[in-house]
Write an enzyme that holds these catalytic residues in place. Structure first.
Site, PDB file in Angstrom:
ATOM      1  N   GLU A 118       0.841  -1.214   0.000  1.00 23.35           N
ATOM      2  CA  GLU A 118       0.000   0.000   0.000  1.00 23.35           C
ATOM      3  C   GLU A 118       0.875   1.264   0.000  1.00 23.35           C
ATOM      4  O   GLU A 118       0.706   2.182   0.812  1.00 23.35           O
ATOM      5  CB  GLU A 118      -0.975   0.014   1.180  1.00 23.35           C
ATOM      6  CG  GLU A 118      -2.144   0.965   1.017  1.00 23.35           C
ATOM      7  CD  GLU A 118      -3.096   0.937   2.209  1.00 23.35           C
ATOM      8  OE1 GLU A 118      -2.789   1.565   3.233  1.00 23.35           O
ATOM      9  OE2 GLU A 118      -4.138   0.273   2.117  1.00 23.35           O
ATOM     10  N   HIS A 207     -12.524   7.048  13.846  1.00 24.39           N
ATOM     11  CA  HIS A 207     -11.433   6.917  14.816  1.00 24.39           C
ATOM     12  C   HIS A 207     -10.275   7.883  14.595  1.00 24.39           C
ATOM     13  O   HIS A 207      -9.379   7.964  15.401  1.00 24.39           O
ATOM     14  CB  HIS A 207     -10.868   5.499  14.800  1.00 24.39           C
ATOM     15  CG  HIS A 207     -10.077   5.181  13.556  1.00 24.39           C
ATOM     16  ND1 HIS A 207     -10.672   4.864  12.365  1.00 24.39           N
ATOM     17  CD2 HIS A 207      -8.752   5.150  13.333  1.00 24.39           C
ATOM     18  CE1 HIS A 207      -9.743   4.646  11.470  1.00 24.39           C
ATOM     19  NE2 HIS A 207      -8.553   4.808  12.017  1.00 24.39           N
ATOM     20  N   ARG A 209      -7.311  10.314  14.486  1.00 23.82           N
ATOM     21  CA  ARG A 209      -6.681  11.134  15.520  1.00 23.82           C
ATOM     22  C   ARG A 209      -6.921  12.627  15.306  1.00 23.82           C
ATOM     23  O   ARG A 209      -7.188  13.369  16.254  1.00 23.82           O
ATOM     24  CB  ARG A 209      -5.181  10.829  15.474  1.00 23.82           C
ATOM     25  CG  ARG A 209      -4.350  11.315  16.581  1.00 23.82           C
ATOM     26  CD  ARG A 209      -2.983  10.655  16.486  1.00 23.82           C
ATOM     27  NE  ARG A 209      -3.016   9.321  17.047  1.00 23.82           N
ATOM     28  CZ  ARG A 209      -2.813   9.054  18.327  1.00 23.82           C
ATOM     29  NH1 ARG A 209      -2.542  10.015  19.169  1.00 23.82           N
ATOM     30  NH2 ARG A 209      -2.871   7.821  18.771  1.00 23.82           N
TER      31      ARG A 209
HETATM   32  C1  UD1 Z   1      -3.841   3.631  14.443  1.00 18.39           C
HETATM   33  C2  UD1 Z   1      -3.186   4.091  13.148  1.00 18.39           C
HETATM   34  C3  UD1 Z   1      -4.258   4.456  12.144  1.00 18.39           C
HETATM   35  C4  UD1 Z   1      -5.210   3.303  11.941  1.00 18.39           C
HETATM   36  C5  UD1 Z   1      -5.775   2.883  13.284  1.00 18.39           C
HETATM   37  C6  UD1 Z   1      -6.597   1.632  13.086  1.00 18.39           C
HETATM   38  C7  UD1 Z   1      -1.087   5.179  13.720  1.00 18.39           C
HETATM   39  C8  UD1 Z   1      -0.352   6.457  13.750  1.00 18.39           C
HETATM   40  N1  UD1 Z   1      -2.371   5.265  13.343  1.00 18.39           N
HETATM   41  O1  UD1 Z   1      -4.490   4.787  14.975  1.00 18.39           O
HETATM   42  O2  UD1 Z   1      -3.661   4.781  10.888  1.00 18.39           O
HETATM   43  O3  UD1 Z   1      -6.244   3.729  11.104  1.00 18.39           O
HETATM   44  O4  UD1 Z   1      -4.724   2.593  14.189  1.00 18.39           O
HETATM   45  O5  UD1 Z   1      -7.502   1.437  14.123  1.00 18.39           O
HETATM   46  O6  UD1 Z   1      -0.531   4.146  13.975  1.00 18.39           O
HETATM   47  N2  UD1 Z   1      -7.104   0.941  21.983  1.00 18.39           N
HETATM   48  C9  UD1 Z   1      -7.593  -0.050  22.842  1.00 18.39           C
HETATM   49  N3  UD1 Z   1      -7.719  -1.333  22.348  1.00 18.39           N
HETATM   50  C10 UD1 Z   1      -7.373  -1.662  21.091  1.00 18.39           C
HETATM   51  C11 UD1 Z   1      -6.908  -0.664  20.243  1.00 18.39           C
HETATM   52  C12 UD1 Z   1      -6.771   0.636  20.704  1.00 18.39           C
HETATM   53  O7  UD1 Z   1      -7.890   0.212  23.988  1.00 18.39           O
HETATM   54  O8  UD1 Z   1      -7.496  -2.829  20.713  1.00 18.39           O
HETATM   55  C13 UD1 Z   1      -6.922   2.318  22.490  1.00 18.39           C
HETATM   56  C14 UD1 Z   1      -5.668   2.453  23.338  1.00 18.39           C
HETATM   57  O9  UD1 Z   1      -5.940   3.360  24.364  1.00 18.39           O
HETATM   58  C15 UD1 Z   1      -4.690   3.054  22.339  1.00 18.39           C
HETATM   59  C16 UD1 Z   1      -5.592   3.978  21.599  1.00 18.39           C
HETATM   60  O10 UD1 Z   1      -6.771   3.201  21.409  1.00 18.39           O
HETATM   61  O11 UD1 Z   1      -3.643   3.696  23.017  1.00 18.39           O
HETATM   62  C17 UD1 Z   1      -5.138   4.551  20.278  1.00 18.39           C
HETATM   63  O12 UD1 Z   1      -4.437   3.693  19.553  1.00 18.39           O
HETATM   64  P1  UD1 Z   1      -3.199   4.241  18.627  1.00 18.39           P
HETATM   65  O13 UD1 Z   1      -2.191   3.182  18.593  1.00 18.39           O
HETATM   66  O14 UD1 Z   1      -2.845   5.604  19.024  1.00 18.39           O
HETATM   67  O15 UD1 Z   1      -3.725   4.272  17.213  1.00 18.39           O
HETATM   68  P2  UD1 Z   1      -4.883   4.958  16.514  1.00 18.39           P
HETATM   69  O16 UD1 Z   1      -4.955   6.426  16.730  1.00 18.39           O
HETATM   70  O17 UD1 Z   1      -6.100   4.167  16.846  1.00 18.39           O
HETATM   71  N1  UDP Z   2     -13.300  -3.282  10.541  1.00 18.45           N
HETATM   72  C1  UDP Z   2     -13.654  -4.428  11.259  1.00 18.45           C
HETATM   73  N2  UDP Z   2     -14.475  -4.285  12.342  1.00 18.45           N
HETATM   74  C2  UDP Z   2     -14.960  -3.084  12.742  1.00 18.45           C
HETATM   75  C3  UDP Z   2     -14.596  -1.926  12.009  1.00 18.45           C
HETATM   76  C4  UDP Z   2     -13.750  -2.058  10.921  1.00 18.45           C
HETATM   77  O1  UDP Z   2     -13.248  -5.522  10.918  1.00 18.45           O
HETATM   78  O2  UDP Z   2     -15.710  -3.033  13.749  1.00 18.45           O
HETATM   79  C5  UDP Z   2     -12.381  -3.431   9.400  1.00 18.45           C
HETATM   80  C6  UDP Z   2     -12.810  -2.806   8.094  1.00 18.45           C
HETATM   81  O3  UDP Z   2     -13.550  -3.711   7.309  1.00 18.45           O
HETATM   82  C7  UDP Z   2     -11.502  -2.414   7.431  1.00 18.45           C
HETATM   83  C8  UDP Z   2     -10.578  -2.160   8.597  1.00 18.45           C
HETATM   84  O4  UDP Z   2     -11.193  -2.741   9.749  1.00 18.45           O
HETATM   85  O5  UDP Z   2     -10.948  -3.454   6.675  1.00 18.45           O
HETATM   86  C9  UDP Z   2     -10.367  -0.695   8.777  1.00 18.45           C
HETATM   87  O6  UDP Z   2      -9.734  -0.435   9.962  1.00 18.45           O
HETATM   88  P1  UDP Z   2      -9.669   1.018  10.604  1.00 18.45           P
HETATM   89  O7  UDP Z   2     -10.852   1.800  10.156  1.00 18.45           O
HETATM   90  O8  UDP Z   2      -9.452   0.807  12.065  1.00 18.45           O
HETATM   91  O9  UDP Z   2      -8.326   1.609  10.011  1.00 18.45           O
HETATM   92  P2  UDP Z   2      -7.958   2.381   8.661  1.00 18.45           P
HETATM   93  O10 UDP Z   2      -8.392   1.555   7.517  1.00 18.45           O
HETATM   94  O11 UDP Z   2      -8.611   3.724   8.709  1.00 18.45           O
HETATM   95  O12 UDP Z   2      -6.476   2.510   8.764  1.00 18.45           O
END
Ligand code: UD1
Ligand code: UDP
Length: 366
Positions: A118, A207, A209
């Site tokens: 990607e 989600h 940031r």
């Molecule tokens: C990250 C990615 C983003 C992606 C997203 C997918 C970066 C910079 N960004 O963002 O591109 O789209 O993941 O979801 O890496 N948390 C939980 N349980 C989980 C996951 C997350 O509690 O299973 C909470 C935690 O408090 C964690 C916070 O979410 O610290 C944020 O997670 P972070 O790693 O900062 O990534 P995202 O902002 O979610």
């Molecule tokens: N997705 C999932 N369960 C959910 C929400 C999203 O399996 O409850 C899948 C969705 O089909 C896609 C991926 O997670 O393939 C997207 O992840 P996210 O939106 O967290 O990250 P991004 O694609 O924006 O990096």
């Protein structure tokens, strides 16, 4: 023997690497291992389970309220160890997360070539998405092999001076994953989805940031207003576990026709999308999946690195409340017609990536 170490930290990385790992495992000349950073814990584990993946190494990095800088520092340290022994010939990363950047930098410092799945996505704005736009530029800059999903991504890389022989146009592996998931017979695992009935659905995910705080509150208010104006529609929103998202979601989205559910595993989510009339999201992956399912998307962001479907299935609405309400109403009443062919992929991306990796390994041999 080509020794590949794939690295994943979040939900989308597992979904998009799974088809590549499955394909490479069928190659006798390739040994592929998976290292997870667990930048996300629960979301990652749910996806590993769906795809039957067992990591060889787990850095277990997730801590509450970590900053991306902290995740990066700990990824670099952990990957330094994971790459030392056995040393892979190639590190495979996906997308633009902190995990992908950390793994790519750690490999680069050890002189291990990086392949980027990607590659080439750009908005042209370092603040949007933040910090992902910067992450992908840095990863692409240091990669030996760049798998661009679309002609637009390839053009972005060429414009930045990446030599043509490093870029392979493959399509996005998310379409491979989606086809696999959508073709499986399915019964919802999430109990709240089992009684959905036949009401028309809108599916929401959010989600990013850069939307936390005021913009996200505006998006929620727009959804609430749209829910009131569209009395036939049921809204299903699997809420991201990040408290910066889940707390305001639970506070602001109180409405009898808005169903907040926990994050769904991939099979539940894909089968929910299949039932949707339209989708409101800031997710990258969902913008790519929707066209394969013929679903219109309202993108709740100011900019997108996935312009391929704009005006042909997706609507870039921004994050201001009135603009979003207008876009949602337009989409509900007169949906954009998605293109018949998904511009993001044809389901054969993993095959192209595997062939390119084998070719690269052959050409490198002395
Ligand atoms: C990250 C990615 C983003 C992606 C997203 C997918 C970066 C910079 N960004 O963002 O591109 O789209 O993941 O979801 O890496 N948390 C939980 N349980 C989980 C996951 C997350 O509690 O299973 C909470 C935690 O408090 C964690 C916070 O979410 O610290 C944020 O997670 P972070 O790693 O900062 O990534 P995202 O902002 O979610
Ligand atoms: N997705 C999932 N369960 C959910 C929400 C999203 O399996 O409850 C899948 C969705 O089909 C896609 C991926 O997670 O393939 C997207 O992840 P996210 O939106 O967290 O990250 P991004 O694609 O924006 O990096």
């Amino acid at each position: 023997m080509l020794r590949v170490l794939a690295v994943a930290g979040t939900r989308p990385e597992v979904i998009k690497l799974a088809p590549v790992l499955a394909r490479l495992r069928r190659e006798p000349g390739v040994r592929v291992r998976l290292c997870v950073t667990a930048q996300h814990r629960r979301l990652l584990d749910d996806m590993l389970k769906v795809f039957g993946l067992k990591p060889h190494a787990d850095l277990d990095l997730m801590r509450p309220r970590q900053t991306p800088a902290q995740v990066l520092r700990r990824t670099l340290r952990g990957m330094g160890r994971a790459l030392a022994r056995p040393r892979p010939d190639l590190v495979l990363v996906q997308g633009d997360t902190t995990t992908a950047l950390g793994a790519a930098l750690a490999a680069f410092r050890l002189g291990i070539p990086v392949a980027h799945v990607e590659a080439g996505l750009r908005t042209g704005d370092l603040d949007c998405p933040f910090p992902e736009e910067a992450n992908r530029i840095l990863i692409d800059r240091g990669s030996a092999l760049l798998f661009a999903p679309t002609p637009g991504a390839r053009r972005n890389l060429r414009r930045e001076g990446v030599p043509a022989d490093r870029i392979v146009m493959t399509g996005n592996t998310v379409v491979d994953a989606l086809r696999w998931a959508a073709s499986r017979p399915h019964r919802f695992r999430e109990p709240a989805l089992r009684g959905l009935g036949s009401a028309p659905l809108a599916v929401v995910t959010l989600h990013r940031r850069e939307s936390w705080g005021k913009p996200l509150a505006g998006i929620f208010r727009a959804i609430l207003e749209a829910a009131r104006l569209l009395p036939d529609l049921l809204w299903v929103y699997p809420v991201h576990p990040n408290p910066a998202v889940s707390l305001p979601a639970r506070r602001l989205l109180r409405h009898p026709r808005i169903l907040l559910v926990p994050p769904l595993d991939y099979l539940d989510f894909v089968h929910l999308l299949r039932r949707a009339r339209f989708i409101v999201t800031d997710s990258g992956g969902i913008q790519e999946e929707a066209p394969s399912l013929g679903k219109p998307v309202v993108v709740a962001r100011e900019k997108t690195e996935r312009p391929e479907t704009l005006g042909r299935g997706s609507l870039l609405a921004g994050v201001s409340r009135p603009a979003l309400v207008r876009a949602i109403l337009r989409c509900a009443r007169r949906p954009e017609r998605p293109r018949a062919v998904n511009p993001f992929g044809d389901g054969k991306a993993a095959e192209r990536i595997a062939r390119a990796l084998l070719r690269w390994a052959r050409e490198r041999r002395p």
